[in-house]
Scaffold this active site. Sequence first.
Site, mmCIF file in Angstrom:
data_model
loop_
_atom_site.group_PDB
_atom_site.id
_atom_site.type_symbol
_atom_site.label_atom_id
_atom_site.label_comp_id
_atom_site.label_asym_id
_atom_site.label_seq_id
_atom_site.Cartn_x
_atom_site.Cartn_y
_atom_site.Cartn_z
ATOM 1 N N SER A 54 49.056 15.698 43.787
ATOM 2 C CA SER A 54 50.798 15.574 44.308
ATOM 3 C C SER A 54 50.003 14.638 45.975
ATOM 4 O O SER A 54 51.046 14.625 46.387
ATOM 5 C CB SER A 54 50.781 16.822 44.603
ATOM 6 O OG SER A 54 51.799 16.834 43.304
ATOM 7 N N LYS B 276 54.962 18.011 54.850
ATOM 8 C CA LYS B 276 56.178 18.615 53.763
ATOM 9 C C LYS B 276 56.321 20.379 54.155
ATOM 10 O O LYS B 276 56.229 20.862 54.717
ATOM 11 C CB LYS B 276 55.181 18.991 53.328
ATOM 12 C CG LYS B 276 55.076 18.558 51.567
ATOM 13 C CD LYS B 276 54.000 18.685 49.802
ATOM 14 C CE LYS B 276 54.060 18.608 49.061
ATOM 15 N NZ LYS B 276 53.526 18.636 48.014
ATOM 16 N N SER C 58 54.098 15.436 43.699
ATOM 17 C CA SER C 58 55.170 16.106 44.514
ATOM 18 C C SER C 58 55.068 15.809 45.731
ATOM 19 O O SER C 58 56.640 15.829 46.854
ATOM 20 C CB SER C 58 55.064 17.477 44.322
ATOM 21 O OG SER C 58 54.108 18.323 44.922
HETATM 22 N N1 GLN Z 1 52.194 16.376 39.278
HETATM 23 C C1 GLN Z 1 51.927 17.724 39.024
HETATM 24 C C2 GLN Z 1 52.874 19.204 38.037
HETATM 25 O O1 GLN Z 1 53.527 18.514 38.749
HETATM 26 C C3 GLN Z 1 50.679 17.999 39.746
HETATM 27 C C4 GLN Z 1 52.230 18.551 41.094
HETATM 28 C C5 GLN Z 1 50.792 18.974 42.324
HETATM 29 O O2 GLN Z 1 49.685 18.512 42.810
HETATM 30 N N2 GLN Z 1 51.804 19.888 43.326
HETATM 31 O O3 GLN Z 1 51.726 20.186 38.292
#
Ligand code: GLN
Length: 493
Positions: A183, A79, A159
């Site tokens: 995410s 990532k 994400s």
């Molecule tokens: N979708 C969540 C956010 O936008 C979680 C993102 C994440 O876990 N990095 O914060």
Amino acid sequence: MSDLTQLGVRAIRDGVAGGEFSAREVAEACNAAVAEAGALNAFIVTTPERALEAADRADSARSAGETLGPLAGVPIGMKDLFATRGVQTTAASHILEGFVPQYESTVSQRLWDAGAGMLGKLNLDQFAMGSSNETSYFGNVSSPWRRAGSNAALAPGGSSGGSSAAIAARLCPAATGTDTGGSIRQPAAITGICGIKPTYGRCSRWGIVAFASSLDQAGAMARSVEDCAIMLEAMAGFDPKDSTSIDMPVPGWTKALDASLAGKRVGIPREYRMDGTDAAIVASWDQGIAWLKDAGAEIVDISLPHTNYALPAYYIIAPAEASSNLARYDGVRYGLRDLPAGANLQDMYAATRAAGFGEEVKRRVLIGTYVLSAGYYDAYYTQAMKVRTLVARDFIDAWARCDVILAPSTPNAAFALGEKLADPLAMYLNDVFSVPASLAGLPAMSVPAGLDEAGLPLGLQLIGQPFDEQGVLDAALAIEQRAGFTAKPERWW
Ligand code: GLN
């Protein structure tokens, strides 16, 4: 020879060690799959030469009769939130475009030390903020999945959407993810793969671009529970460079995997039966309960009374920490610098941040700055921190009645690209089942449970006690064995 891109981590490692094929053949096959999958936009940068170098090292170690690492010969995706020495690291942002770290994150270094090779840096939501991978400066990722009878492009989740898409599309057997509020679990669930976020502190955060430091955790994504265990074992471990890293030995999760749940109590939180959840998700949750019963577990009804307040608290705490963490991107130290003619320092900060951050990142910085401002700190931030404690306490109380919790991973299957982009609240609601475990720092995993009527994958979530990744993996394995999930996306890219 069979198509090596279809193999998982364990099969590749064992095949290389046993001389069935060479690590170079695997790396070449994965590099080719990555090169042909441009339409998915899963990678921001590809590094085929790195994958080949690691493969050649594994092959020569094998011919020299040396002991091979647990990931020797396994090419993976990284990532693009992990700093990789000599390879651009952007967090999918414009402000870090062109940033080439002089250092390697602890987690990625551990993976290389275990013998893995890097296929490239995977796309993500900008600074890991999002649930659909649409906030990336480098364009959205397309899920390899499509609804039956439709060509509409679907979100791969976020994400870690580059990670989920690449694994589901068989570009790589495994990848790293990070999970701040879901995410790893949400993208895994909606692309039909496995993803585990360990207990907060298991994996070092050193060298991972920070989003919300008290929540961020690295974890593993792959197509099987066992492959996740192998990956996570290599990634986890104490790191003196991260003050929140936990000084505890990493158990041998893989070896201890056991799908028999006799004597285990599985909690079913009644507050997770929420309005607005797809009927197919509710049905798969009921199916999951039956599977775990079949595996020998006792099913107990539990209550997590503050569940409804977890999401609003998260969307105060995470932006608050993000606004503070992202203050470092000022045009002085890294990445983009926008210095208009005749500008002073303040102008440069403003111009750089205006040009360098995307809409969602700006929204979070604004919310975060607001809730931390002198007049509103107690009303929002302090209040949210109290709620966080109550959410964590709910789980502590629940552990008196159960060993592991079964819940849905997401309220819906994959949604279309663009469907939720204009409505941030609809997007945030995708995290409703994942955020509570994040606030409490608990290990949690998503495992594929089946397909909905449109042929899209659904995931189930296991949440465990602190440091009981084993309990999470074991229950996930029990589901995996019973779900027999073999569906894969039909290739269109
Ligand atoms: N979708 C969540 C956010 O936008 C979680 C993102 C994440 O876990 N990095 O914060």
